[in-house]
Every structure is written in structure tokens, then in C-alpha cells.
Design a protein around this motif. Sequence first.
Motif, mmCIF file in Angstrom:
data_model
loop_
_atom_site.group_PDB
_atom_site.id
_atom_site.type_symbol
_atom_site.label_atom_id
_atom_site.label_comp_id
_atom_site.label_asym_id
_atom_site.label_seq_id
_atom_site.Cartn_x
_atom_site.Cartn_y
_atom_site.Cartn_z
ATOM 1 N N VAL A 1 0.839 -1.204 0.000
ATOM 2 C CA VAL A 1 0.000 0.000 0.000
ATOM 3 C C VAL A 1 0.871 1.250 0.000
ATOM 4 C CG1 VAL A 1 -1.650 1.336 1.369
ATOM 5 C CG2 VAL A 1 -1.992 -1.115 1.046
ATOM 6 N N ALA A 2 1.948 1.240 0.778
ATOM 7 C CA ALA A 2 2.855 2.391 0.819
ATOM 8 C C ALA A 2 3.536 2.603 -0.532
ATOM 9 C CB ALA A 2 3.902 2.193 1.916
ATOM 10 N N LEU A 3 3.942 1.523 -1.193
ATOM 11 C CA LEU A 3 4.565 1.647 -2.509
ATOM 12 C C LEU A 3 3.586 2.224 -3.537
ATOM 13 C CD1 LEU A 3 6.683 -1.624 -2.792
ATOM 14 C CD2 LEU A 3 7.512 0.723 -2.612
ATOM 15 N N VAL A 4 2.345 1.793 -3.484
ATOM 16 C CA VAL A 4 1.336 2.331 -4.399
ATOM 17 C C VAL A 4 1.123 3.821 -4.132
ATOM 18 C CG1 VAL A 4 -1.113 2.234 -5.020
ATOM 19 C CG2 VAL A 4 0.198 0.126 -4.807
ATOM 20 N N ALA A 5 1.099 4.204 -2.863
ATOM 21 C CA ALA A 5 0.914 5.613 -2.514
ATOM 22 C C ALA A 5 2.085 6.462 -3.008
ATOM 23 C CB ALA A 5 0.755 5.769 -1.006
ATOM 24 N N VAL A 6 3.300 5.982 -2.829
ATOM 25 C CA VAL A 6 4.483 6.723 -3.284
ATOM 26 C C VAL A 6 4.496 6.808 -4.809
ATOM 27 C CG1 VAL A 6 7.010 6.632 -3.414
ATOM 28 C CG2 VAL A 6 5.861 6.252 -1.236
ATOM 29 N N ALA A 7 4.135 5.727 -5.472
ATOM 30 C CA ALA A 7 4.094 5.752 -6.938
ATOM 31 C C ALA A 7 3.045 6.752 -7.423
ATOM 32 C CB ALA A 7 3.790 4.354 -7.483
ATOM 33 N N GLY A 8 1.899 6.788 -6.788
ATOM 34 C CA GLY A 8 0.858 7.757 -7.161
ATOM 35 C C GLY A 8 1.328 9.176 -6.963
ATOM 36 N N TRP A 9 1.994 9.429 -5.856
ATOM 37 C CA TRP A 9 2.528 10.772 -5.582
ATOM 38 C C TRP A 9 3.563 11.147 -6.634
ATOM 39 C CZ3 TRP A 9 7.688 11.666 -3.969
ATOM 40 C CH2 TRP A 9 7.964 12.986 -3.638
ATOM 41 N N PHE A 10 4.479 10.222 -6.942
ATOM 42 C CA PHE A 10 5.538 10.484 -7.911
ATOM 43 C C PHE A 10 4.955 10.801 -9.287
ATOM 44 C CE2 PHE A 10 8.377 8.821 -11.225
ATOM 45 C CZ PHE A 10 9.476 9.625 -11.011
ATOM 46 N N PHE A 11 4.022 9.968 -9.744
ATOM 47 C CA PHE A 11 3.464 10.179 -11.077
ATOM 48 C C PHE A 11 2.597 11.431 -11.143
ATOM 49 C CE2 PHE A 11 4.379 5.566 -11.592
ATOM 50 C CZ PHE A 11 5.320 5.717 -12.593
ATOM 51 N N SER A 12 1.945 11.800 -10.050
ATOM 52 C CA SER A 12 1.176 13.049 -10.070
ATOM 53 C C SER A 12 2.114 14.248 -10.150
ATOM 54 C CB SER A 12 0.261 13.155 -8.844
ATOM 55 O OG SER A 12 0.999 13.320 -7.669
ATOM 56 N N MET A 13 3.270 14.169 -9.501
ATOM 57 C CA MET A 13 4.255 15.256 -9.618
ATOM 58 C C MET A 13 4.780 15.354 -11.050
ATOM 59 S SD MET A 13 6.515 15.328 -6.139
ATOM 60 C CE MET A 13 7.681 16.352 -6.999
ATOM 61 N N LYS A 14 5.089 14.210 -11.668
ATOM 62 C CA LYS A 14 5.586 14.218 -13.044
ATOM 63 C C LYS A 14 4.524 14.789 -13.992
ATOM 64 C CE LYS A 14 9.028 12.538 -14.244
ATOM 65 N NZ LYS A 14 10.337 13.150 -14.472
ATOM 66 N N ASN A 15 3.258 14.444 -13.758
ATOM 67 C CA ASN A 15 2.170 14.953 -14.585
ATOM 68 C C ASN A 15 2.038 16.460 -14.418
ATOM 69 O OD1 ASN A 15 -0.058 14.697 -16.348
ATOM 70 N ND2 ASN A 15 -1.451 14.745 -14.606
ATOM 71 N N GLU A 16 2.173 16.948 -13.191
ATOM 72 C CA GLU A 16 2.091 18.382 -12.935
ATOM 73 C C GLU A 16 3.218 19.125 -13.642
ATOM 74 O OE1 GLU A 16 2.491 21.346 -9.098
ATOM 75 O OE2 GLU A 16 1.671 19.339 -8.797
ATOM 76 N N GLU A 17 4.423 18.572 -13.613
ATOM 77 C CA GLU A 17 5.552 19.196 -14.301
ATOM 78 C C GLU A 17 5.324 19.230 -15.809
ATOM 79 O OE1 GLU A 17 9.077 17.074 -13.188
ATOM 80 O OE2 GLU A 17 8.875 17.613 -11.078
ATOM 81 N N ALA A 18 4.780 18.141 -16.353
ATOM 82 C CA ALA A 18 4.517 18.086 -17.792
ATOM 83 C C ALA A 18 3.464 19.117 -18.187
ATOM 84 C CB ALA A 18 4.073 16.682 -18.191
ATOM 85 N N LYS A 19 2.416 19.252 -17.376
ATOM 86 C CA LYS A 19 1.385 20.251 -17.660
ATOM 87 C C LYS A 19 1.965 21.655 -17.604
ATOM 88 C CE LYS A 19 -2.760 17.877 -16.043
ATOM 89 N NZ LYS A 19 -3.828 17.900 -15.037
#
Length: 60
Positions: free
Chosen positions: A18-36
Motif C-alpha cells: 500500500v505504501a509503494l502504491v501511494a508513493v508511486a501515485g505521488w511520484f506520477f502526479s508530480m511528473k504529470n504536474e511538471e509536464a502540464k
Amino acid sequence: MEYFVSHVGYIAIAAGIVALVAVAGWFFSMKNEEAKRKKIEDALRKADEIQASKHGHPGK
């Protein structure tokens, strides 16, 4: 209580997943924000260049 103690390993593994999924979600949301942000900045820069060319001013 004995059931809980005998399954602590499974509970810890599930918590880790569960912690790994949460960290992955946080990481990918940051990458998406940077791309936007980059896409918006590029669009604004292009709009500035178009506006400047319409008025006969060289780009920045």
C-alpha cells in the motif's frame, strides 16, 4: 490475538505494498504536474512569439 500475531508478516507485506502504491501515485502526479506546467509555458511562449511577429517586433 493469536491470529493477529501469526499474520503480522502478511500484514506488514500488505502495508508495504500500500505504501509503494501511494508513493508511486505521488511520484506520477508530480511528473504529470511538471509536464502540464511545461506545456502551458511552451504555449505561452509561442503565443508571445506570434503576438510579437504580428506587431513587427522580433521575438525575445
